[in-house]
Design a protein around this motif. Structure first.
Motif, PDB file in Angstrom:
ATOM      1  N   ASN A 175       0.812  -1.221   0.000  1.00 27.34           N
ATOM      2  CA  ASN A 175       0.000   0.000   0.000  1.00 27.34           C
ATOM      3  C   ASN A 175       0.848   1.274   0.000  1.00 27.34           C
ATOM      4  OD1 ASN A 175      -2.422  -1.511   0.146  1.00 27.34           O
ATOM      5  ND2 ASN A 175      -2.129  -1.765   2.353  1.00 27.34           N
ATOM      6  N   ARG A 176       2.148   1.134   0.187  1.00 30.23           N
ATOM      7  CA  ARG A 176       2.989   2.322   0.372  1.00 30.23           C
ATOM      8  C   ARG A 176       3.030   3.223  -0.858  1.00 30.23           C
ATOM      9  NH1 ARG A 176       8.306   0.593   3.918  1.00 30.23           N
ATOM     10  NH2 ARG A 176       7.517   1.416   5.890  1.00 30.23           N
ATOM     11  N   GLU A 177       2.966   2.654  -2.034  1.00 30.75           N
ATOM     12  CA  GLU A 177       3.103   3.459  -3.244  1.00 30.75           C
ATOM     13  C   GLU A 177       1.773   3.699  -3.961  1.00 30.75           C
ATOM     14  OE1 GLU A 177       6.050   4.661  -3.299  1.00 30.75           O
ATOM     15  OE2 GLU A 177       6.764   3.240  -1.799  1.00 30.75           O
ATOM     16  N   LEU A 178       0.665   3.475  -3.270  1.00 29.21           N
ATOM     17  CA  LEU A 178      -0.640   3.635  -3.908  1.00 29.21           C
ATOM     18  C   LEU A 178      -0.831   5.028  -4.492  1.00 29.21           C
ATOM     19  CD1 LEU A 178      -3.099   1.804  -1.474  1.00 29.21           C
ATOM     20  CD2 LEU A 178      -2.520   1.143  -3.810  1.00 29.21           C
ATOM     21  N   MET A 179      -0.333   6.041  -3.788  1.00 33.17           N
ATOM     22  CA  MET A 179      -0.604   7.427  -4.186  1.00 33.17           C
ATOM     23  C   MET A 179       0.264   7.921  -5.338  1.00 33.17           C
ATOM     24  SD  MET A 179      -1.372   9.322  -0.573  1.00 33.17           S
ATOM     25  CE  MET A 179      -0.250   8.325   0.405  1.00 33.17           C
ATOM     26  N   ASP A 180       1.104   7.065  -5.859  1.00 38.45           N
ATOM     27  CA  ASP A 180       1.930   7.471  -7.001  1.00 38.45           C
ATOM     28  C   ASP A 180       1.317   7.082  -8.333  1.00 38.45           C
ATOM     29  OD1 ASP A 180       3.832   8.736  -5.542  1.00 38.45           O
ATOM     30  OD2 ASP A 180       5.234   7.049  -5.484  1.00 38.45           O
ATOM     31  N   ASP A 181       0.221   6.353  -8.326  1.00 33.99           N
ATOM     32  CA  ASP A 181      -0.360   5.851  -9.568  1.00 33.99           C
ATOM     33  C   ASP A 181      -1.874   5.982  -9.508  1.00 33.99           C
ATOM     34  OD1 ASP A 181      -0.739   4.655 -12.013  1.00 33.99           O
ATOM     35  OD2 ASP A 181      -0.421   2.614 -11.283  1.00 33.99           O
ATOM     36  N   GLY A 182      -2.410   6.886 -10.310  1.00 35.37           N
ATOM     37  CA  GLY A 182      -3.851   7.097 -10.320  1.00 35.37           C
ATOM     38  C   GLY A 182      -4.215   8.315 -11.138  1.00 35.37           C
ATOM     39  N   VAL A 183      -5.429   8.806 -10.939  1.00 37.52           N
ATOM     40  CA  VAL A 183      -5.942   9.948 -11.707  1.00 37.52           C
ATOM     41  C   VAL A 183      -6.381  11.043 -10.747  1.00 37.52           C
ATOM     42  CG1 VAL A 183      -7.665  10.753 -13.364  1.00 37.52           C
ATOM     43  CG2 VAL A 183      -6.680   8.460 -13.599  1.00 37.52           C
ATOM     44  N   LEU A 184      -5.925  12.255 -11.012  1.00 33.49           N
ATOM     45  CA  LEU A 184      -6.339  13.432 -10.263  1.00 33.49           C
ATOM     46  C   LEU A 184      -7.516  14.084 -10.977  1.00 33.49           C
ATOM     47  CD1 LEU A 184      -5.706  15.482  -7.951  1.00 33.49           C
ATOM     48  CD2 LEU A 184      -4.231  16.674  -9.589  1.00 33.49           C
ATOM     49  N   TYR A 185      -8.551  14.442 -10.204  1.00 35.39           N
ATOM     50  CA  TYR A 185      -9.754  15.068 -10.749  1.00 35.39           C
ATOM     51  C   TYR A 185     -10.018  16.396 -10.029  1.00 35.39           C
ATOM     52  CZ  TYR A 185     -10.946  10.326 -12.430  1.00 35.39           C
ATOM     53  OH  TYR A 185     -10.947   9.091 -13.040  1.00 35.39           O
ATOM     54  N   VAL A 186     -10.734  17.282 -10.702  1.00 34.48           N
ATOM     55  CA  VAL A 186     -11.213  18.516 -10.088  1.00 34.48           C
ATOM     56  C   VAL A 186     -12.724  18.586 -10.301  1.00 34.48           C
ATOM     57  CG1 VAL A 186     -10.833  19.938 -12.159  1.00 34.48           C
ATOM     58  CG2 VAL A 186     -10.787  20.997  -9.872  1.00 34.48           C
ATOM     59  N   ALA A 187     -13.433  19.187  -9.352  1.00 35.94           N
ATOM     60  CA  ALA A 187     -14.901  19.164  -9.369  1.00 35.94           C
ATOM     61  C   ALA A 187     -15.503  20.331 -10.140  1.00 35.94           C
ATOM     62  CB  ALA A 187     -15.435  19.172  -7.939  1.00 35.94           C
ATOM     63  N   ARG A 188     -16.541  20.008 -10.893  1.00 39.44           N
ATOM     64  CA  ARG A 188     -17.388  21.040 -11.496  1.00 39.44           C
ATOM     65  C   ARG A 188     -18.824  20.757 -11.072  1.00 39.44           C
ATOM     66  NH1 ARG A 188     -16.448  22.057 -17.520  1.00 39.44           N
ATOM     67  NH2 ARG A 188     -17.524  20.068 -17.864  1.00 39.44           N
ATOM     68  N   PHE A 189     -19.430  21.748 -10.423  1.00 44.76           N
ATOM     69  CA  PHE A 189     -20.806  21.622  -9.950  1.00 44.76           C
ATOM     70  C   PHE A 189     -21.729  22.406 -10.881  1.00 44.76           C
ATOM     71  CE2 PHE A 189     -18.095  21.242  -6.194  1.00 44.76           C
ATOM     72  CZ  PHE A 189     -18.520  20.018  -5.688  1.00 44.76           C
ATOM     73  N   ASN A 190     -22.859  21.819 -11.217  1.00 44.50           N
ATOM     74  CA  ASN A 190     -23.806  22.436 -12.138  1.00 44.50           C
ATOM     75  C   ASN A 190     -24.969  23.077 -11.385  1.00 44.50           C
ATOM     76  OD1 ASN A 190     -22.276  21.382 -14.332  1.00 44.50           O
ATOM     77  ND2 ASN A 190     -23.303  19.408 -14.064  1.00 44.50           N
ATOM     78  N   GLU A 191     -25.636  23.981 -12.042  1.00 39.19           N
ATOM     79  CA  GLU A 191     -26.730  24.723 -11.415  1.00 39.19           C
ATOM     80  C   GLU A 191     -27.950  23.854 -11.127  1.00 39.19           C
ATOM     81  OE1 GLU A 191     -26.901  28.079 -10.262  1.00 39.19           O
ATOM     82  OE2 GLU A 191     -24.781  27.572 -10.380  1.00 39.19           O
ATOM     83  N   GLY A 198     -27.813  21.007  -9.668  1.00 37.58           N
ATOM     84  CA  GLY A 198     -27.518  20.151  -8.534  1.00 37.58           C
ATOM     85  C   GLY A 198     -26.670  18.937  -8.874  1.00 37.58           C
ATOM     86  N   THR A 199     -26.406  18.718 -10.153  1.00 39.61           N
ATOM     87  CA  THR A 199     -25.517  17.633 -10.545  1.00 39.61           C
ATOM     88  C   THR A 199     -24.076  18.151 -10.570  1.00 39.61           C
ATOM     89  OG1 THR A 199     -25.701  18.135 -12.910  1.00 39.61           O
ATOM     90  CG2 THR A 199     -27.320  16.600 -11.962  1.00 39.61           C
ATOM     91  N   GLY A 200     -23.160  17.269 -10.887  1.00 36.50           N
ATOM     92  CA  GLY A 200     -21.765  17.673 -10.982  1.00 36.50           C
ATOM     93  C   GLY A 200     -20.961  16.598 -11.663  1.00 36.50           C
ATOM     94  N   GLU A 201     -19.700  16.892 -11.891  1.00 32.41           N
ATOM     95  CA  GLU A 201     -18.827  15.902 -12.517  1.00 32.41           C
ATOM     96  C   GLU A 201     -17.388  16.132 -12.067  1.00 32.41           C
ATOM     97  OE1 GLU A 201     -18.653  16.568 -16.858  1.00 32.41           O
ATOM     98  OE2 GLU A 201     -19.759  18.416 -16.431  1.00 32.41           O
ATOM     99  N   TRP A 202     -16.623  15.043 -12.089  1.00 29.42           N
ATOM    100  CA  TRP A 202     -15.200  15.103 -11.787  1.00 29.42           C
ATOM    101  C   TRP A 202     -14.437  15.150 -13.105  1.00 29.42           C
ATOM    102  CZ3 TRP A 202     -13.631  16.211  -7.097  1.00 29.42           C
ATOM    103  CH2 TRP A 202     -14.426  15.865  -5.993  1.00 29.42           C
ATOM    104  N   LEU A 203     -13.666  16.189 -13.303  1.00 30.82           N
ATOM    105  CA  LEU A 203     -12.930  16.399 -14.547  1.00 30.82           C
ATOM    106  C   LEU A 203     -11.500  15.895 -14.382  1.00 30.82           C
ATOM    107  CD1 LEU A 203     -14.078  20.100 -15.050  1.00 30.82           C
ATOM    108  CD2 LEU A 203     -15.170  18.042 -15.971  1.00 30.82           C
ATOM    109  N   PRO A 204     -11.054  14.949 -15.206  1.00 33.11           N
ATOM    110  CA  PRO A 204      -9.707  14.402 -15.043  1.00 33.11           C
ATOM    111  C   PRO A 204      -8.629  15.388 -15.492  1.00 33.11           C
ATOM    112  CG  PRO A 204     -10.781  13.427 -16.949  1.00 33.11           C
ATOM    113  CD  PRO A 204     -11.816  14.270 -16.268  1.00 33.11           C
ATOM    114  N   LEU A 205      -7.602  15.516 -14.670  1.00 29.88           N
ATOM    115  CA  LEU A 205      -6.460  16.372 -14.990  1.00 29.88           C
ATOM    116  C   LEU A 205      -5.373  15.483 -15.586  1.00 29.88           C
ATOM    117  CD1 LEU A 205      -6.548  18.439 -11.700  1.00 29.88           C
ATOM    118  CD2 LEU A 205      -6.950  19.374 -13.957  1.00 29.88           C
ATOM    119  N   ILE A 206      -5.490  15.216 -16.878  1.00 34.34           N
ATOM    120  CA  ILE A 206      -4.584  14.295 -17.561  1.00 34.34           C
ATOM    121  C   ILE A 206      -3.931  15.011 -18.736  1.00 34.34           C
ATOM    122  CG2 ILE A 206      -4.415  12.135 -18.847  1.00 34.34           C
ATOM    123  CD1 ILE A 206      -6.799  11.100 -17.281  1.00 34.34           C
ATOM    124  N   HIS A 207      -2.616  14.953 -18.777  1.00 35.14           N
ATOM    125  CA  HIS A 207      -1.882  15.601 -19.862  1.00 35.14           C
ATOM    126  C   HIS A 207      -2.318  15.053 -21.217  1.00 35.14           C
ATOM    127  CE1 HIS A 207       1.632  15.931 -22.657  1.00 35.14           C
ATOM    128  NE2 HIS A 207       1.435  17.186 -22.318  1.00 35.14           N
TER     129      HIS A 207
END
Length: 241
Positions: free
Chosen positions: A129-145, A147-156
């Motif tokens: 479990n030590r290296e779990l945080m080195d491999d994955g996807v970072l997302y940022v939140a967008r909330f809609n008017e 009441g829904t929303g989505e996670w936007l992937p920050l991928i090059h």
């Protein structure tokens, strides 16, 4: 133990001396001192003077992991989780074993992020479990008017996160996560701080501290997730993943 580096921008001064355009863009977006820093440390430590050490600020604003049970294990900066003013790094393990980490960027009109690890948590193998945080996807939140929303992937390479906008690799994306989130159209929040997951119903709670600039001249108006102008007391948002 996971600890965020939150108010690092206050430590750096003399950003007006930066000559590289990308460095200048990053310093401005992260609030480094154009002249003096909040504390004036750059007068005594060259590494905090952007004119003398133009890349030193990139070393801060991360999530740091330490192992209190192993004094020989070197602490790690988990850079895949993005660079910003992390107020929290809340860990949650889903029913399927996925590890999710939530972070708020604690400043006015900043964003909510989450990181989803690629590999599942292994309850019987601590070392795995030590290296779990080195491999994955970072997302940022967008909330809609509505009441829904989505996670936007920050991928090059996806969407606007390309060389044309100054992102030459995933390293550039995580280093300037704020700029990447701007380009994706994430929702500007009222200082998102602690984020917690209810262990019973799995709802996610985002605690926003305040934002007295909301709705004032030159600033974003109230919206569905940030409903109050001149928000002095903050609010809590409930999210159903």
């Amino acid at each position: 133990v996971i600890s965020p580096e939150e108010n690092f921008s206050r430590m750096f001064g003399n950003a007006e001396a930066l000559t590289d355009e990308r460095d200048r863009r990053s310093a401005k977006r992260y609030g480094l001192g154009e002249k003096g820093s909040v504390y004036g440390f750059e007068r005594h430590l060259a590494r905090l003077d952007c004119g003398k050490e133009p890349h030193e600020a990139y070393h801060f604003g991360w999530v740091v992991e330490v192992d209190p049970y192993d004094p020989d294990w070197q602490p790690r900066k988990r850079t895949a989780l993005g660079r910003f003013r992390h107020e929290a790094a809340t860990t949650h393990v889903t029913k399927g074993g996925k590890v999710v980490m939530y972070s708020g960027d604690d400043a006015r009109f900043e964003y909510v992020y989450k990181f989803v690890c690629s590999r599942p948590y292994n309850p019987t193998n601590r070392a795995a479990n030590r290296e779990l945080m080195d491999d994955g996807v970072l997302y940022v939140a967008r909330f809609n008017e509505d009441g829904t929303g989505e996670w936007l992937p920050l991928i090059h390479g996806q969407g606007p996160l390309t060389e044309a906008n100054g992102f030459h690799s995933q390293a550039d994306v995580v280093i300037d996560a704020r700029i990447a989130a701007d380009l994706l159209g994430a929702t500007k929040m009222d200082r998102p701080e602690d984020i917690e997951v209810n262990p019973v119903n799995r709802k996610v709670y985002i605690v926003c501290t305040n934002n007295v600039d909301r709705g004032t001249a030159g600033h974003a108006e109230p919206d569905r997730p940030n409903p109050r102008a001149r928000n002095a007391h903050g609010h809590i948002i409930e999210v159903t993943e």
